[in-house]
Design a protein around this motif. Structure first.
Motif, PDB file in Angstrom:
ATOM      1  N   GLU A   1       0.796  -1.232   0.000  1.00  0.00           N
ATOM      2  CA  GLU A   1       0.000   0.000   0.000  1.00  0.00           C
ATOM      3  C   GLU A   1       0.835   1.293   0.000  1.00  0.00           C
ATOM      4  O   GLU A   1       0.527   2.244  -0.702  1.00  0.00           O
ATOM      5  CB  GLU A   1      -0.930  -0.006   1.211  1.00  0.00           C
ATOM      6  CG  GLU A   1      -2.109   0.878   1.015  1.00  0.00           C
ATOM      7  CD  GLU A   1      -3.241   0.548   1.981  1.00  0.00           C
ATOM      8  OE1 GLU A   1      -3.601   1.443   2.749  1.00  0.00           O
ATOM      9  OE2 GLU A   1      -3.733  -0.601   1.968  1.00  0.00           O
ATOM     10  N   ASN A   2       1.913   1.286   0.775  1.00  0.00           N
ATOM     11  CA  ASN A   2       2.786   2.466   0.870  1.00  0.00           C
ATOM     12  C   ASN A   2       4.162   2.136   0.326  1.00  0.00           C
ATOM     13  O   ASN A   2       4.780   1.169   0.783  1.00  0.00           O
ATOM     14  CB  ASN A   2       2.957   2.875   2.337  1.00  0.00           C
ATOM     15  CG  ASN A   2       1.638   3.149   3.016  1.00  0.00           C
ATOM     16  OD1 ASN A   2       1.105   4.241   2.926  1.00  0.00           O
ATOM     17  ND2 ASN A   2       1.087   2.140   3.683  1.00  0.00           N
ATOM     18  N   VAL A   3       4.648   2.905  -0.614  1.00  0.00           N
ATOM     19  CA  VAL A   3       6.026   2.710  -1.062  1.00  0.00           C
ATOM     20  C   VAL A   3       6.753   4.052  -1.092  1.00  0.00           C
ATOM     21  O   VAL A   3       6.127   5.117  -1.099  1.00  0.00           O
ATOM     22  CB  VAL A   3       6.130   2.046  -2.472  1.00  0.00           C
ATOM     23  CG1 VAL A   3       5.462   0.686  -2.500  1.00  0.00           C
ATOM     24  CG2 VAL A   3       5.565   2.948  -3.542  1.00  0.00           C
ATOM     25  N   PHE A   4       8.072   3.967  -1.094  1.00  0.00           N
ATOM     26  CA  PHE A   4       8.910   5.159  -1.209  1.00  0.00           C
ATOM     27  C   PHE A   4       9.704   4.991  -2.496  1.00  0.00           C
ATOM     28  O   PHE A   4      10.321   3.951  -2.708  1.00  0.00           O
ATOM     29  CB  PHE A   4       9.834   5.235   0.007  1.00  0.00           C
ATOM     30  CG  PHE A   4      10.797   6.392   0.007  1.00  0.00           C
ATOM     31  CD1 PHE A   4      10.401   7.662   0.413  1.00  0.00           C
ATOM     32  CD2 PHE A   4      12.120   6.214  -0.381  1.00  0.00           C
ATOM     33  CE1 PHE A   4      11.296   8.731   0.425  1.00  0.00           C
ATOM     34  CE2 PHE A   4      13.017   7.285  -0.377  1.00  0.00           C
ATOM     35  CZ  PHE A   4      12.594   8.537   0.035  1.00  0.00           C
ATOM     36  N   VAL A   5       9.644   5.983  -3.369  1.00  0.00           N
ATOM     37  CA  VAL A   5      10.342   5.866  -4.651  1.00  0.00           C
ATOM     38  C   VAL A   5      11.439   6.929  -4.736  1.00  0.00           C
ATOM     39  O   VAL A   5      11.168   8.127  -4.596  1.00  0.00           O
ATOM     40  CB  VAL A   5       9.369   6.039  -5.840  1.00  0.00           C
ATOM     41  CG1 VAL A   5      10.092   5.748  -7.152  1.00  0.00           C
ATOM     42  CG2 VAL A   5       8.168   5.121  -5.708  1.00  0.00           C
ATOM     43  N   VAL A   6      12.653   6.446  -4.962  1.00  0.00           N
ATOM     44  CA  VAL A   6      13.787   7.362  -5.013  1.00  0.00           C
ATOM     45  C   VAL A   6      14.520   7.169  -6.335  1.00  0.00           C
ATOM     46  O   VAL A   6      14.410   6.105  -6.955  1.00  0.00           O
ATOM     47  CB  VAL A   6      14.708   7.089  -3.792  1.00  0.00           C
ATOM     48  CG1 VAL A   6      15.498   5.798  -3.958  1.00  0.00           C
ATOM     49  CG2 VAL A   6      15.648   8.242  -3.535  1.00  0.00           C
ATOM     50  N   GLY A   7      15.244   8.187  -6.767  1.00  0.00           N
ATOM     51  CA  GLY A   7      16.006   8.088  -8.017  1.00  0.00           C
ATOM     52  C   GLY A   7      17.038   6.975  -7.936  1.00  0.00           C
ATOM     53  O   GLY A   7      17.101   6.104  -8.796  1.00  0.00           O
ATOM     54  N   GLY A   8      17.852   7.026  -6.893  1.00  0.00           N
ATOM     55  CA  GLY A   8      18.886   6.007  -6.709  1.00  0.00           C
ATOM     56  C   GLY A   8      20.264   6.533  -7.055  1.00  0.00           C
ATOM     57  O   GLY A   8      20.416   7.344  -7.966  1.00  0.00           O
ATOM     58  N   ASP A   9      21.268   6.052  -6.342  1.00  0.00           N
ATOM     59  CA  ASP A   9      22.624   6.582  -6.470  1.00  0.00           C
ATOM     60  C   ASP A   9      23.397   6.217  -7.736  1.00  0.00           C
ATOM     61  O   ASP A   9      24.334   6.939  -8.087  1.00  0.00           O
ATOM     62  CB  ASP A   9      23.449   6.183  -5.239  1.00  0.00           C
ATOM     63  CG  ASP A   9      23.037   6.973  -4.002  1.00  0.00           C
ATOM     64  OD1 ASP A   9      22.898   8.208  -4.127  1.00  0.00           O
ATOM     65  OD2 ASP A   9      22.837   6.376  -2.940  1.00  0.00           O
ATOM     66  N   PRO A  10      23.085   5.109  -8.443  1.00  0.00           N
ATOM     67  CA  PRO A  10      23.935   4.793  -9.599  1.00  0.00           C
ATOM     68  C   PRO A  10      24.039   5.963 -10.594  1.00  0.00           C
ATOM     69  O   PRO A  10      23.015   6.551 -10.973  1.00  0.00           O
ATOM     70  CB  PRO A  10      23.225   3.596 -10.250  1.00  0.00           C
ATOM     71  CG  PRO A  10      22.463   2.956  -9.139  1.00  0.00           C
ATOM     72  CD  PRO A  10      22.043   4.087  -8.240  1.00  0.00           C
ATOM     73  N   ALA A  11      25.276   6.296 -10.976  1.00  0.00           N
ATOM     74  CA  ALA A  11      25.479   7.420 -11.891  1.00  0.00           C
ATOM     75  C   ALA A  11      24.799   7.151 -13.235  1.00  0.00           C
ATOM     76  O   ALA A  11      24.300   8.072 -13.884  1.00  0.00           O
ATOM     77  CB  ALA A  11      26.973   7.658 -12.080  1.00  0.00           C
TER      78      ALA A  11
END
Ligand SMILES: NC(=O)C1=CN([C@@H]2O[C@H](COP(=O)(O)OP(=O)(O)OC[C@H]3O[C@@H](n4cnc5c(N)ncnc54)[C@H](O)[C@@H]3O)[C@@H](O)[C@H]2O)C=CC1
Ligand SMILES: Nc1nc(=O)c2c([nH]1)NC[C@@H]1CN(c3ccc(C(=O)N[C@@H](CCC(=O)O)C(=O)O)cc3)CN21
Length: 291
Positions: free
Chosen positions: A100-110
């Motif tokens: 139901e709840n997620v957190f979406v991040v860009g992410g560190d890989p260049a």
């Protein structure tokens, strides 16, 4: 004459009414003890550092849920190889009821590993919605990000907030941890000025060794100047000491004005110290009259 006493709840306690925590899959064995010290329903983010397999991430979210807490699994856009991999992850969560709840991040890989270059790409894919996600968390950077220009960060946040509103999804913003409360409040004012009214969870580190805090701060571009360290209570000369967010939270609470800053809560990054952080919060809430 009798005096009616009203319970005194400190400003700091207000910020701690509905705090959230962060763990990794590896912390799962420590979760039961932590759960006993935090209120039922507390949101627990399951970070993805890139070295946890699907089973570990899935089991962690299930454990959070079984202990009566609310799991918030992380999706890292640039770490995804393909839409199929995202589908596999979301399907697993959905069949466990932890989606139901997620957190979406860009992410560190260049360089992105697959087709998703940022978190907006993941939200736009529609896959989250198709798998029963109802609430999407995203990150905020009160001190900026070492690799990403400020204008790009603001544009991304504005797009994400608008997309969530269009899709009828709930959302919140979790800020990068920091040791200085001032830029956080200034940043929230700017956020509100840009018309983004999502709740903000201010990221703070749980109590941890100074060496570890400084090393994570350096890795993620978080400021630790002498004056910031002094204000926070972080000894730059005794790396073996530990430091907690007491002063940071008090400063934040003193300057926090709901009319200006809107809904603000706290998010604790535990950095391997899930038990220590939960115990610290429990003690702090007792001291501040919240328990
Ligand atoms: N706050 C946290 O808990 C975590 C933060 N991160 C960091 O967050 C960064 C950005 O994530 P979001 O705020 O979700 O941004 P985002 O995915 O919304 O992207 C914002 C802008 O930054 C660019 N961008 C994203 N990641 C980048 C990278 N690694 N290198 C260069 N440009 C990048 C995107 O192309 C876009 O223009 C990640 O790259 C990573 O460094 C990663 C994991 C956890
Ligand atoms: N740019 C950026 N990238 C990130 O990955 C990131 C941030 N910012 N901001 C903070 C969050 C939280 N992060 C972390 C980092 C480490 C642990 C952690 O548990 N570390 C363990 C070692 C775990 C392992 O080796 O797998 C520790 O004991 O320090 C947790 C959350 C990473 N996160």
């Amino acid at each position: 004459m009798t005096t009616v006493s009203t319970p005194q709840v400190s400003g700091a306690a207000v910020l701690l009414r509905d705090f959230s925590l962060e763990m990794t899959g590896k912390d799962t064995p420590k979760l039961a003890d932590a759960a006993a010290a935090v209120p039922p329903g507390t949101r627990v983010n399951v970070t993805y550092l890139g070295n946890e397999d699907l089973t570990l991430r899935r089991t962690a979210a299930q454990s959070v849920s079984r202990l009566g807490l609310t799991p918030v699994p992380h999706v890292s856009a640039r770490r995804l190889d393909s839409p199929a991999q995202l589908r596999e992850f979301l399907s697993a969560l959905q069949s466990d009821g932890t989606q139901e709840n997620v957190f979406v991040v860009g992410g560190d890989p260049a360089d992105p590993h697959g087709p998703y270059t940022d978190s907006l790409d993941v939200i736009r894919s529609g896959l989250l919605q198709q798998h029963g996600v109802r609430q999407i968390g995203m990150s905020g950077y009160p001190e900026g990000h070492p690799q990403i220009p400020q204008a790009a960060l603001w544009a991304a946040l504005e797009h994400k907030a608008a997309l969530l509103a269009d899709e009828g999804l709930a959302g919140d913003i979790i800020t990068q941890f920091g040791f200085d409360a001032e830029p956080v409040l200034t940043w929230i004012e700017e956020l509100r000025g840009r018309g983004i009214n999502l709740p903000v969870r201010v990221g703070v580190p749980g109590p941890a060794g100074v060496r570890r805090l400084l090393s994570y701060a350096a890795r993620f571009g978080v400021g630790t100047s002498t004056s910031i360290a002094r204000k926070y209570g972080l000894s730059l000369t005794n790396l073996m000491s530990t430091a907690g967010p007491d002063r940071f939270i008090h400063t934040l609470a003193e300057r926090y004005d709901p009319a200006t800053h809107g809904e603000v809560k706290l998010h604790f990054y535990t950095f391997g110290g899930l038990g220590a952080t939960s115990a610290w919060i429990d003690g702090f809430r007792t001291k501040e009259g919240l328990k």
